[in-house]
Design an enzyme around this catalytic site. Structure first.
Site: not given
Ligand code: NAD
Length: 481
Positions: A150, A248, A282, A461
């Protein structure tokens, strides 16, 4: 266009089995290049090269690593236009978006971690004047980085940059749906003079090349961004091998709108937070919870604005919505739209494919879609769609909003619109997500922890969290008395 190549041991190379598969331009539906169908042999070759390079790379000074990474950043900047075109063609996103967000952020990722590593420090503990403990933070070794389609280069470099800065060697795999900018990046690593074996790029399918990375005993940590189901498969292999894992994963983010919000700012931002990058971020809000007293007004204003979003050729400056990344993903989104209708959803706008005439007539485009009249428990409001589709859900009280917002298996991000400071802080604490945006969206500070709870992931992260993930802490205890 020439075939894409793997980057192993400092050179661009063909896959061991010499097999390739098609890479599609989603805006035209045509094949424009071929992708190596790599497997275990390619991964093993890369790991052996990385293992050889590791002691040398780990022994370089922080300044040396930082300087090389800055060089990579500046070389991407020099080729920004080429990268932006590649990203747009591979992913279907508008060129202006790749030029203004994706590629600049990839540059920033290298610059940020090139700087952050110079500020990285570790703890020390004095034990009752008897001993000094200090923590050595040493690189993990050879690490694997697997990223989605994405935000291709943006998320790929978000993993690669901290791993390299901390002194690790990397085996990275971009999504097979969008491999092009990772390939261009490997060319830059050659031109920047990176030592061979420090950074390796393996192209191919997740179930072959990706799985080979996750399963390889020489790879000590895996950083992964992608779907929740894939995360589960990866954890099943990596956990019994005691690899460090950062996952993630997917989301079903709520946007919660109270009547007391700054209405105009909320409206403009909610259009963006719903549909930027075709809704394939996301962090996009896919369930819009609206306080009942302004539900009707919001619905009318929102739908009017969404109808104005131009779906079109990603190369045109006025295309706000580009193509859906693949035929497979296009079919998945269309399936979810028909599911929503079967569940009793009322389509307020969109709900169908768009034919973009001319060059893009065979591309995969979907009109931005707004749906209402669905219970929060139905599949449409529970499952991740990851496309230009949002639902509207009215609520009456804060408690009800929290219950709906938290009522999915996911917990990545929440977006909250209210001018009531007390409510904002109370709700931020109650929302079960790794990230809460209050009166904003995608306002990123790279020092902050980034990640999700529940089925949206494990680990964080960003900033020091990333540098901690890519290092092993070793306590050294020295008796001083
Ligand atoms: P995906 O899980 O299908 O693929 C992601 C990557 O994993 C690809 O490189 C793929 O080749 C690889 N892969 C697939 N199967 C594998 C396996 N068995 N072993 C090892 N690697 C494997 O996800 P996608 O469709 O590329 O991306 C969309 C998903 O990513 C969505 O669910 C979205 O929410 C999520 N995402 C999450 C974040 C976040 O920060 N939490 C950010 C972006 C995207």
């Amino acid at each position: 266009m020439e075939n894409i190549k793997n980057y192993i041991d400092g050179i661009l190379t063909t896959p061991y089995n010499n097999n390739y598969f098609n890479n599609f331009d989603p805006s035209t539906g045509g094949v424009f290049t071929m992708i190596p169908d790599s497997g275990e042999e390619d991964v093993d070759l890369a790991v052996r090269s990385a293992e050889k390079a590791f002691p040398i790379w780990a022994a370089t000074t922080v300044e040396e690593r930082s300087e090389l990474m800055m060089k990579v950043a500046s070389m991407i900047r020099q080729r920004l236009e080429k990268f932006a075109h590649a990203e747009s063609m591979d992913n279907g996103k508008p060129l202006w978006l790749a030029r203004s967000v994706d590629i600049p952020r990839a540059i920033k990722n290298f610059e940020f971690f090139a700087n952050a590593i110079t500020q990285f420090s570790s703890e020390s503990h004095i034990t009752d004047s008897i001993a000094v403990n200090y923590t050595l933070r040493q690189p993990v070794g050879v690490v694997g980085a697997i990223s989605p389609w994405n935000l291709p280069l943006y998320l790929f470099t978000w993993k690669v940059a901290p791993a390299l800065a901390a002194g690790n060697c990397v085996i990275a795999k971009p999504s097979e749906v969008t491999p092009l900018t990772a390939y261009l990046l490997s060319e830059i690593f050659i031109d920047a003079g990176f030592p061979q074996g420090v950074f390796n790029v393996i192209h191919g399918h997740g179930h072959r090349a990706g799985k080979a990375i996750v399963s390889h005993p020489g790879i000590k940590a895996i950083t992964f961004t992608g779907g929740t189901k894939t995360g589960k498969d990866i954890a099943a292999i990596a956990a019994p091998m005691f690899k460090k894992l950062s996952l993630e994963l997917g989301g079903k983010n709520p946007t919660i709108i109270f009547a007391d919000c700054n209405y105009e700012e909320m409206l403009e931002t909610t259009v963006r937070s719903s549909f930027t990058n075709q809704g394939e971020i996301c962090l996009c809000g896919s369930r819009i919870l609206v306080e009942k007293s302004i539900y009707e007004k919001f619905r009318n204003d929102f739908v009017q604005k969404v109808k104005q979003l131009r779906v079109g050729d990603p190369l045109l400056e006025d295309s706000m919505i580009g193509a859906i990344v693949s035929k497979q993903h296009f079919d998945k989104i269309m399936y979810h739209i028909s599911l929503a209708m079967n569940e009793g959803g009322n389509i307020l706008c969109g709900g169908k494919a768009v034919n973009v005439p001319g060059r893009c007539s065979d591309g995969w485009f979907i009109a931005p879609t707004v749906i209402e009249n669905l219970p929060s428990s139905c599949r449409t409001n529970q499952e991740e769609i990851f496309g230009p589709v949002v639902t509207l859900i009215p609520f009456e009280t804060e408690d009800e909003a929290i219950e709906i917002a938290n009522g999915t298996e996911y917990g990545l991000a929440s977006i909250l619109w209210t001018e009531n400071l007390t409510r904002a802080h109370n709700m931020a604490a109650l929302l079960r997500s790794g990230i809460v945006w209050i009166n904003c969206w995608m306002l990123r500070d790279l020092r902050t922890p980034f990640g999700g709870v529940k089925n949206s992931g494990v680990g964080r992260e960003g900033g020091l969290e990333a540098l901690r993930f890519f290092t092993e802490p070793k306590n050294v205890c020295v008796k001083i008395k």
